[in-house]
Design an enzyme around this catalytic site. Structure first.
Site, mmCIF file in Angstrom:
data_model
loop_
_atom_site.group_PDB
_atom_site.id
_atom_site.type_symbol
_atom_site.label_atom_id
_atom_site.label_comp_id
_atom_site.label_asym_id
_atom_site.label_seq_id
_atom_site.Cartn_x
_atom_site.Cartn_y
_atom_site.Cartn_z
ATOM 1 N N HIS A 194 32.103 52.405 -70.120
ATOM 2 C CA HIS A 194 30.979 52.006 -69.262
ATOM 3 C C HIS A 194 30.604 53.154 -68.333
ATOM 4 C CE1 HIS A 194 34.696 50.923 -67.138
ATOM 5 N NE2 HIS A 194 34.051 51.174 -66.024
ATOM 6 N N HIS B 153 28.774 53.795 -64.638
ATOM 7 C CA HIS B 153 28.245 53.241 -63.388
ATOM 8 C C HIS B 153 26.952 53.975 -63.047
ATOM 9 C CE1 HIS B 153 32.063 51.244 -62.013
ATOM 10 N NE2 HIS B 153 32.607 52.141 -62.810
#
Ligand code: AMP
Ligand code: ZN
Length: 139
Positions: free
Chosen positions: A102, A104
């Site tokens: 992932h 941010h």
């Protein structure tokens, strides 16, 4: 596409658990971080399970960063952010807590918020020697 039944982001990507999704297509999903460190803090993840940025296939990795760029642009334009941090933690030593790739996308507002990124210089390093060592491994 790989699915890990113990992975919270696999469950979000497959709508097994709810999240506030901003965008999705066949390969990537963007949703709001449930513990935002600033207003609009967003996560961009792969639909398939890859441990992190370092182990993700290039074509999918490019799609994640393409979407992260678009999210950052919207945070500036729509939310009035004055800056954006793009951050992907790889492995526990770097602060990764969810072992599914992932990125941010963290909008910044020139105001105190919940993010503190401090770069403190380490002791002197032989930069040319280090560069030689690393260059050898990039050939
Ligand atoms: P990292 O420390 O880089 O692995 O970041 C994991 C992020 O996932 C943290 O910022 C968490 O707040 C976020 N997170 C964990 N569970 C959820 C969830 N169910 N929905 C949205 N964000 C989550
Ligand atoms: Zn996963």
């Amino acid at each position: 596409m790989k699915f890990d039944q113990n992975c919270i982001f696999c469950k979000i990507a497959n709508k097994i658990i709810p999240s506030t999704i901003l965008y999705e297509d066949d390969d990537v999903v963007a949703f709001l971080d449930v513990n935002p460190v600033s207003y609009g803090h967003t996560l961009v993840v792969t639909k398939g399970h890859y441990e992190n940025f370092l182990s993700c296939p290039k074509d999918i990795m490019h799609k994640v960063y393409d979407l992260a760029q678009r999210i950052g642009q919207v945070q500036i334009k729509q939310l009035g952010a004055k800056g954006v941090n793009i951050l992907s933690n790889c492995y526990e030593a770097a602060g990764q807590t969810v072992m599914h790739f992932h990125v941010h996308v963290i909008p910044r507002y020139n105001a105190p918020d919940g993010l503190c990124l401090e770069f403190n210089k380490i002791d002197d390093v032989n930069l040319p020697a280090l560069a030689e060592e690393l260059k050898e491994n990039l050939k």
